[in-house]
Design an enzyme around this catalytic site. Structure first.
Site, PDB file in Angstrom:
ATOM      1  CG  ASP A  65      -1.677   1.216   1.463  1.00 31.28           C
ATOM      2  OD1 ASP A  65      -1.429   2.209   0.744  1.00 31.28           O
ATOM      3  OD2 ASP A  65      -2.531   1.223   2.372  1.00 31.28           O
ATOM      4  CD  GLN A  79      -0.600   8.799   3.191  1.00 28.61           C
ATOM      5  OE1 GLN A  79       0.078   9.777   2.898  1.00 28.61           O
ATOM      6  NE2 GLN A  79      -1.913   8.859   3.235  1.00 28.61           N
TER       7      GLN A  79
HETATM    8  N1  PMP Z   1      -3.806   3.377   2.648  1.00 25.20           N
HETATM    9  C1  PMP Z   1      -3.232   4.415   3.255  1.00 25.20           C
HETATM   10  C2  PMP Z   1      -1.913   4.232   3.938  1.00 25.20           C
HETATM   11  C3  PMP Z   1      -3.878   5.651   3.248  1.00 25.20           C
HETATM   12  O1  PMP Z   1      -3.314   6.694   3.855  1.00 25.20           O
HETATM   13  C4  PMP Z   1      -5.129   5.780   2.598  1.00 25.20           C
HETATM   14  C5  PMP Z   1      -5.887   7.088   2.591  1.00 25.20           C
HETATM   15  N2  PMP Z   1      -5.917   7.741   3.837  1.00 25.20           N
HETATM   16  C6  PMP Z   1      -5.655   4.669   1.953  1.00 25.20           C
HETATM   17  C7  PMP Z   1      -4.971   3.496   1.999  1.00 25.20           C
HETATM   18  C8  PMP Z   1      -6.951   4.724   1.211  1.00 25.20           C
HETATM   19  O2  PMP Z   1      -6.848   5.545   0.104  1.00 25.20           O
HETATM   20  P1  PMP Z   1      -8.128   5.994  -0.722  1.00 25.20           P
HETATM   21  O3  PMP Z   1      -9.124   6.474   0.282  1.00 25.20           O
HETATM   22  O4  PMP Z   1      -7.624   7.087  -1.597  1.00 25.20           O
HETATM   23  O5  PMP Z   1      -8.594   4.806  -1.486  1.00 25.20           O
END
Ligand code: PMP
Length: 407
Positions: free
Chosen positions: A201, A204
């Site tokens: 993921d 960030q």
């Molecule tokens: N993973 C992480 C580490 C995030 O910071 C976020 C968003 N805060 C997400 C996943 C989800 O991203 P999105 O809402 O843009 O799909």
């Protein structure tokens, strides 16, 4: 950046000159979403004004133009993350959809009763719940790498959990709550020794430092356009070609097919196999523009500037005796989660807001991590390269006042 450079950078982001309650906006919620440069806003408007058309299907000029721009955006992302092929870049609506796509399609043929999926204790809900859902469906288990008190992964815990039942690891590169940068390269190499694929993921990560999927040897990575100065509603799934070929389609519909009869449908080649229906053309083009801006400013310079801000802000915040920083990993992105004495994070956030200072409060979609630290939530200040030391000073000054009021 020099004073002059930062002034020019800030001018590119129109929202940064907005006033909030008559005060200068101090935007420190960049982890939730980043602001958009005028270049991106104009690219979106330009698409709708001058070449809006559906892609891949039309013989007419505008459709060709839209298709070219959409496919160019894919190539730009390929280069940005160092993927070997454009077909390995799938457009999704964001990190959440990218993770769901992999969880759902991977589980079909590669997860069965007694197997397990490994995540960590610092995951965003979007890297917990999709895996939990398929584990429930398949009667598989979720294994969770523990974290330490300073907010790092507990690596002996990881090694202990890495047994034969683990079929995939999905891990955050950078924690959205603590800022911790995880040793993903090491984890990927250990996992690959056992032929276990790893999904990162990178929501960030990609906006803070260069991420090269081939150097990391990651099997999948996910990220969101809106957290890297691009539009909302667009994101990326990178997958190694060998994996994307193996996985079944995710959604059915137009574009993802080769031929359709009522008896049998055959599926399209990559990347279209995973892009059912009219894609988010405008926002893909907007995301490509955001990458242009990041590249022009320079990701290494961005990283350096943000690390300087992180160091300065951490030092300044620590001058407030009641302030406790949650997560002090050795390697961090410019994210600081903290508590101010006994003040509830929400109250702190609300008072900061009245000063025009935007921070986030709460569990930041990482409830299990908050449970680990035995706290209801934190105040989180997250910085971008367009933030300044003066903004850090404004935050610290306001916090001192709140501290006197509430503690
Ligand atoms: N993973 C992480 C580490 C995030 O910071 C976020 C968003 N805060 C997400 C996943 C989800 O991203 P999105 O809402 O843009 O799909």
């Amino acid at each position: 950046f020099s004073k002059e450079e930062i002034i020019n950078i800030r001018k590119r982001f129109p929202i940064l000159s907005e006033k909030i309650y008559g005060k200068d906006l101090v935007y420190l919620d960049n982890t939730a979403t980043t602001q958009k440069p005028a270049d991106v806003i104009e690219a979106l408007a330009d698409y709708y004004k001058s070449y809006n058309s559906n892609v891949h299907r039309g013989v007419h000029h505008l459709s060709q133009q839209a298709t070219d721009a959409y496919e160019k955006a894919r190539k730009k992302i390929q280069q940005f993350i160092g993927a070997s092929l454009p077909e390995e870049v799938i457009f999704t609506s964001g990190t959440t959809e990218s993770i769901n796509l992999v969880a759902q399609t991977f589980a079909k043929d590669h997860l069965k009763k007694g197997d397990s999926v490994m995540i960590s204790a610092m995951e965003h809900h979007s890297n917990i719940v999709p895996w939990q859902m398929i584990c429930e469906e398949k009667n598989a288990k979720l294994k969770v790498i523990p974290v330490t008190e300073n907010g790092e992964l507990y690596m002996p815990g990881f090694e202990k959990l890495l047994d034969k039942t683990v079929k995939i690891i999905s891990l955050t590169y950078v924690s959205n709550t603590l800022g911790t940068v995880n040793p993903v390269k090491q984890i990927i190499s250990k996992a690959h020794e056992k032929n276990i694929p790893v999904m990162l993921d990178a929501a960030q990560a990609v906006q803070h430092f260069p991420v090269n999927v081939q150097e990391l040897d990651a099997d999948f990575i996910a990220f969101s356009g809106h957290k890297m100065y691009g539009p909302t509603g667009i994101g990326v799934l990178y997958g190694k070609e060998k994996w994307l070929k193996k996985l079944p389609p995710y959604k059915g519909g137009g574009d993802m097919i080769k031929t359709v009869t009522f008896e049998k449908t055959t599926y399209n080649d990559l990347p279209y196999k995973f892009e059912a229906g009219t894609p988010n053309i405008a926002d893909a083009i907007g995301l490509a523009k955001a990458i242009d801006v990041i590249t022009e400013i320079g990701l290494h310079k961005i990283h350096h500037a943000e690390q300087e801000l992180l160091k300065y802000a951490t030092g300044q915040l620590k001058t407030i005796p009641t302030l406790r920083i949650i997560g002090e990993a050795k390697e961090k992105a410019a994210v600081i989660s903290f508590l101010l004495g006994n003040a509830h994070p929400f109250d702190t956030g609300e008072i900061l807001d009245k000063q025009g200072i935007a921070v986030r409060t709460g569990h930041h979609c990482t409830e299990p991590l908050m449970d680990f630290f035995k706290i209801p939530g934190t105040v989180r200040a997250s910085f971008s390269f367009y933030n300044t030391r003066e903004e850090v000073d404004a935050l610290v000054k306001a916090l001192r006042r709140i501290d006197n009021m509430l503690n």
